[in-house]
Every structure is written in C-alpha cells, then in structure tokens.
Design a protein around this motif. Sequence first.
Motif, PDB file in Angstrom:
ATOM      1  N   UNK A 136     -42.383  31.704  42.422  1.00  0.00           N
ATOM      2  CA  UNK A 136     -43.185  32.088  41.259  1.00  0.00           C
ATOM      3  C   UNK A 136     -42.385  32.058  39.957  1.00  0.00           C
ATOM      4  N   UNK A 137     -41.067  32.145  40.038  1.00  0.00           N
ATOM      5  CA  UNK A 137     -40.255  32.136  38.812  1.00  0.00           C
ATOM      6  C   UNK A 137     -39.479  30.834  38.657  1.00  0.00           C
ATOM      7  N   UNK A 138     -39.715  29.880  39.563  1.00  0.00           N
ATOM      8  CA  UNK A 138     -38.948  28.633  39.551  1.00  0.00           C
ATOM      9  C   UNK A 138     -39.128  27.872  38.238  1.00  0.00           C
ATOM     10  N   UNK A 139     -40.362  27.718  37.803  1.00  0.00           N
ATOM     11  CA  UNK A 139     -40.601  26.944  36.580  1.00  0.00           C
ATOM     12  C   UNK A 139     -39.925  27.594  35.380  1.00  0.00           C
ATOM     13  N   UNK A 140     -39.987  28.920  35.292  1.00  0.00           N
ATOM     14  CA  UNK A 140     -39.333  29.601  34.179  1.00  0.00           C
ATOM     15  C   UNK A 140     -37.832  29.397  34.185  1.00  0.00           C
ATOM     16  N   UNK A 141     -37.242  29.371  35.368  1.00  0.00           N
ATOM     17  CA  UNK A 141     -35.795  29.154  35.467  1.00  0.00           C
ATOM     18  C   UNK A 141     -35.424  27.738  35.040  1.00  0.00           C
ATOM     19  N   UNK A 142     -36.239  26.763  35.432  1.00  0.00           N
ATOM     20  CA  UNK A 142     -35.928  25.376  35.068  1.00  0.00           C
ATOM     21  C   UNK A 142     -36.091  25.129  33.577  1.00  0.00           C
ATOM     22  N   UNK A 143     -36.854  25.965  32.903  1.00  0.00           N
ATOM     23  CA  UNK A 143     -36.972  25.851  31.451  1.00  0.00           C
ATOM     24  C   UNK A 143     -35.766  26.441  30.732  1.00  0.00           C
ATOM     25  N   UNK A 144     -34.990  27.239  31.440  1.00  0.00           N
ATOM     26  CA  UNK A 144     -33.845  27.910  30.824  1.00  0.00           C
ATOM     27  C   UNK A 144     -32.513  27.256  31.189  1.00  0.00           C
TER      28      UNK A 144
END
Length: 295
Positions: A64-72
Amino acid sequence: MREWWVHVGLLAVPLLAAYLHIPPRQLSPALHSWKSSDSVGVVGSPEIVVLLHSFPTSSYDRYKIWEGLTLRFHRVIALDFLAFGFSDKPRPHHYSIFEQASIVEVLLQHLGLPNRRINLLSHDYGDIVAQELLYRFKQNRPGRLTIKSLCLSNGGIFLETHRPLLLQKLLKDGGQLSPILTRLMNFFVFSRGLTPVFGPYTRPSESELWGLWAGIHNNDGNLVIDSLLQYINQRKKFRRHCVGALASVSIPIHFIYGPLDPVNPYPEFLELYRKMLLRSTVSILDDHISHCPQI
C-alpha cells in the motif's frame, strides 16, 4: 464404549488428513504482480531505501505504500527474509536474525551497492534485523552496510515492553507441541490469531488477509514458524549490543508508532523508547492505528 471411540478415531484420521491438505487459494493478481515486479524510483535521485519486513508476513505487507516510496527514492529494494514469503523455507534449519542480516548484506553486494549509503525502513521483526545491521555498521564489520538513516516502526525492540500474542508464545515455547500446532495452522487460525494486531478500525479485508497468508503458506512456511520465533530468545540474549547500537550511533533515527499496538503498548513502550533513544525523533499516528501502520 471402546468400540465407539475407535469409530470416532477412524473418522477423525481422514478428516484431519483432509484438513491438513486443503490447498491454499491461488495467488491473487496483485500478489502475482508483486512477486514479478522490479524496484523502480525517481530518476536522478541518489537515495536508496531497503525495506525490512515483519513477522510472520513478507515484503508484500508494504504494497500500500510502495508507490509513495518510489516517488521519493531512486531505488526501493524489498526482500523476503529466508523462510518468509516467496523465499526458500528450509527445514530443519537454525534460523537467526544474524543470518537474516547477513542475507541483506550479501543481497546488496549482489546488486552492486556495497558502498552506497543506504536508508533502512523496518517494521516489527525487521526492526530487530535492522538493530543487528546497525551494530555491524557501528563496529565497522567487514561487509557491513553503510547506513545513512534508519526508520523503525512498531517493533519489539525492548523486552520490558514487548507483549507477544498468545499464538506466538505457544509456538515459541511449545516444545513437542510446536510441530503439531504448526501443522494444524490454516487460514482460519492465522487470521484469528493475527487480526488483534490491526486494531478494531483498521483490519484488512479477507482478501488482503488471504494475500498475507499465501506468503506464509507458500513452500510450507507455516511449518517453520516455531523455528523463526526463536528470534525472541536471540533478541533477549543479545539485547545489550542491539539496543546499545541504537542508542549510540550518530545517524538519524526515526520511529513511526501506531499507539493502539497490543504488542508494544502505549504509553509504556513510548516512554521507554524516549528514555533510551534521546536523539531519535518519533511520529505518533492517530490513536486508532495499531501494530501495522503500513497496512
């Protein structure tokens, strides 16, 4: 009377055999996608983060937090520890947090990143592995990671405030009973045993629980859970150097805390954490968030 019990026994044997061999639900499309995906991230960013997952699930609990991590981050690396998720689950085997830490080090060498400064993002069991990696970093051990920062989350890093679930206690200390319990474990037992850690307001759906269970059941991973739980005893034996590493290093350390956690209860855990780690920063989430904030 004896004949009646014989009939019951004869009936119970095939029923138990059928129970033990019920095939798990097939992997969902989301879990298939997770298994086959590569790490991605922001072009031009130098930052790398390694995710260290919890017990008894796998790296999939970060979906669930994978996309947010890849944006950072430029590169996001998520592994399944040995005997978790899609990794091999040898038995018999002496599992240890020290072996898991060595696996992380060897993986990053394999990926060509032995000298890069790494950010660690850990949770639960992953917090204990992160402590061992931090100890090796502090001791300047050969092959150790160069750690830039560490972010922990709802892990039982202090024996004094750690409250294992009943099922964990039974499996860890069950002796001759543990192999029986692991073989009797199915989705129903898993879901009923694990749902208390999510809290009453943030429990995952049944399909999400199936995804977590699929990672455990894959390659008969439920049969080694009692062996994996020996990390609790290892943490007790090596408490001084693990907690000491957290308290003495100069890198930034942050803790993300779901305060409704029954395993690391509020306020006892947070009071001890702030007392032991004076330089660490803390984010306390909403009061309905429990042990698994990433889910």
